[in-house]
Enzyme design. Sequence first.
Site, PDB file in Angstrom:
ATOM      1  N   ASP A  50       0.854  -1.189   0.000  1.00 10.94           N
ATOM      2  CA  ASP A  50       0.000   0.000   0.000  1.00 10.94           C
ATOM      3  C   ASP A  50       0.885   1.233   0.000  1.00 10.94           C
ATOM      4  OD1 ASP A  50       1.077   0.266   2.522  1.00 10.94           O
ATOM      5  OD2 ASP A  50      -0.823   0.335   3.583  1.00 10.94           O
ATOM      6  N   ASP A  92       1.458   4.761   2.310  1.00 11.36           N
ATOM      7  CA  ASP A  92       1.101   5.375   3.594  1.00 11.36           C
ATOM      8  C   ASP A  92       1.520   6.840   3.612  1.00 11.36           C
ATOM      9  OD1 ASP A  92       0.500   2.727   5.091  1.00 11.36           O
ATOM     10  OD2 ASP A  92       2.520   2.400   4.319  1.00 11.36           O
ATOM     11  N   ASP A 134      -3.278   4.608   2.720  1.00 14.24           N
ATOM     12  CA  ASP A 134      -3.600   5.008   4.093  1.00 14.24           C
ATOM     13  C   ASP A 134      -3.259   6.479   4.278  1.00 14.24           C
ATOM     14  OD1 ASP A 134      -4.428   2.490   4.939  1.00 14.24           O
ATOM     15  OD2 ASP A 134      -2.432   1.905   5.641  1.00 14.24           O
TER      16      ASP A 134
HETATM   17  P1  GTP Z   1       4.107  -2.579   3.031  1.00 10.47           P
HETATM   18  O1  GTP Z   1       2.941  -1.652   3.031  1.00 10.47           O
HETATM   19  O2  GTP Z   1       3.702  -3.998   2.958  1.00 10.47           O
HETATM   20  O3  GTP Z   1       5.115  -2.217   2.001  1.00 10.47           O
HETATM   21  O4  GTP Z   1       4.874  -2.437   4.438  1.00 10.47           O
HETATM   22  P2  GTP Z   1       4.702  -1.314   5.517  1.00 10.47           P
HETATM   23  O5  GTP Z   1       5.861  -1.407   6.429  1.00 10.47           O
HETATM   24  O6  GTP Z   1       4.468   0.009   4.869  1.00 10.47           O
HETATM   25  O7  GTP Z   1       3.433  -1.806   6.310  1.00 10.47           O
HETATM   26  P3  GTP Z   1       2.050  -1.086   6.628  1.00 10.47           P
HETATM   27  O8  GTP Z   1       1.584  -0.223   5.525  1.00 10.47           O
HETATM   28  O9  GTP Z   1       1.126  -2.169   7.061  1.00 10.47           O
HETATM   29  O10 GTP Z   1       2.348  -0.212   7.900  1.00 10.47           O
HETATM   30  C1  GTP Z   1       3.243   0.874   7.894  1.00 10.47           C
HETATM   31  C2  GTP Z   1       3.603   1.224   9.287  1.00 10.47           C
HETATM   32  O11 GTP Z   1       2.482   1.773   9.941  1.00 10.47           O
HETATM   33  C3  GTP Z   1       4.042   0.013  10.115  1.00 10.47           C
HETATM   34  O12 GTP Z   1       5.129   0.364  10.890  1.00 10.47           O
HETATM   35  C4  GTP Z   1       2.895  -0.265  11.014  1.00 10.47           C
HETATM   36  O13 GTP Z   1       3.338  -0.713  12.286  1.00 10.47           O
HETATM   37  C5  GTP Z   1       2.254   1.089  11.134  1.00 10.47           C
HETATM   38  N1  GTP Z   1       0.819   0.946  11.306  1.00 10.47           N
HETATM   39  C6  GTP Z   1      -0.071   0.325  10.526  1.00 10.47           C
HETATM   40  N2  GTP Z   1      -1.302   0.408  11.051  1.00 10.47           N
HETATM   41  C7  GTP Z   1      -1.160   1.112  12.184  1.00 10.47           C
HETATM   42  C8  GTP Z   1      -2.037   1.563  13.187  1.00 10.47           C
HETATM   43  O14 GTP Z   1      -3.231   1.327  13.165  1.00 10.47           O
HETATM   44  N3  GTP Z   1      -1.490   2.315  14.186  1.00 10.47           N
HETATM   45  C9  GTP Z   1      -0.171   2.617  14.228  1.00 10.47           C
HETATM   46  N4  GTP Z   1       0.305   3.342  15.227  1.00 10.47           N
HETATM   47  N5  GTP Z   1       0.669   2.187  13.333  1.00 10.47           N
HETATM   48  C10 GTP Z   1       0.190   1.459  12.325  1.00 10.47           C
HETATM   49 MN    MN Z   2       2.681   0.360   3.783  1.00 12.22          MN
HETATM   50 MN    MN Z   3      -0.454   0.876   5.552  1.00 18.50          MN
END
Ligand code: GTP
Ligand code: MN
Ligand code: MN
Length: 362
Positions: free
Chosen positions: A204, A206, A286
């Site tokens: 995704d 972020d 996100d």
């Molecule tokens: P990919 O998207 O798979 O490339 O990996 P990513 O590391 O970007 O994972 P992800 O998008 O799921 O999450 C990004 C970061 O946001 C991670 O460190 C998660 O721990 C954090 N994160 C995701 N959801 C939440 C949440 O609801 N609250 C908080 N505080 N952190 C979150």
């Molecule tokens: Mn991500």
């Molecule tokens: Mn995410």
Amino acid sequence: QKVKEESVEFLIPSYACQRRTSLDNHNTNFTDALSHLAENAELNNEDGRAVAFRRAAAVLKALPVKVTSITQLRGLPCLGEHSQRVIKDVIENGVSSEVESTIHSERFKALKLLTGIFGVGAKTADRWFKEGIQNLTQLANSGHDLNRAQQAGLEHYYDLNQPVTKAEAEAIGDIVKKAVLDVLPGSEIILTGGFRRGKITGHDVDFLITHPDEGKEVGLVSKVVSWLTARGLLLYQKNTRNSYLESEDGPAQPPSNMDRFERCFSIFKLEKKEIPNRNWRAVRVDLVVSPISQFAFAVLGWTGSKLFERELRRWAGQVKSMSLSSHALYDNKQCKYLRATSEEEIFTHLGLEFIPPSERNA
Ligand code: GTP
Ligand code: MN
Ligand code: MN
């Protein structure tokens, strides 16, 4: 705790937040095997086991050399008996029989497919599997009422399981930035998550948004969502209000690691001229909005990796008697919040050497 390579010894501290973990992994054969077992444990709702495998994999990711002999593992932290057995199996046979039988099992395959639907977690997937649902056709024919997220997840299943490239993330970033500046001039937006850690693809995109004047950011997510919706750019969105309240007499304790920022989980419609007949693809996005006073904590909390974040919180609690969240850092001994305006300051408060985002790939 050291690993021997000829006469060289490497110091591997036991918390992932004490180590540098780049994307340059010399031990993918072992870390893939351990990650599969972690994933399987997560699908079975065995959280403790999952974390143990994730920690073991993270130690191997941090090693500067490829492991070729079990004796190199002596003294390394976080390698339990089970993980060591898996590593030994991979060294001796090229693969781990346990991993092979796990990932080829009907259950694992079905649960992975079903949780690959946006909006479907391990518990739902398990319930469906027990009813004999093993693929998308069976799910569609089952007569189950899917919620809005799951319907969108099913509809865009293929796209959402295609990796998102850095270029796609940047293209979406340009559009979201335009939206943000249009609805609230002076806002700041940064790309967080895996892309901030230097990954070239992700599941995704972020984004974290703030505004230099505290309070101006309130309600920003819904305004941005309206802007995007009006232009037909969102295929799905679910908005959540900020529910974080800093209490006077102690740390705010979110029920889990979920934070309470104003945010939006969405599916973005990204124009892609090169895709025939359709000219677009779906991408999970996100959006999170943080007040400027919490921004450093939000950046740190949303940069990941998930294990790195988990280890930071464990370090804070176990070693420093502090509570770390994506909103704040509370010192349980001094009974006060520790302010920070940069990630560096937070690491300093925690008594940790600063680890840059590109080395948080634990
Ligand atoms: P990919 O998207 O798979 O490339 O990996 P990513 O590391 O970007 O994972 P992800 O998008 O799921 O999450 C990004 C970061 O946001 C991670 O460190 C998660 O721990 C954090 N994160 C995701 N959801 C939440 C949440 O609801 N609250 C908080 N505080 N952190 C979150
Ligand atoms: Mn991500
Ligand atoms: Mn995410």
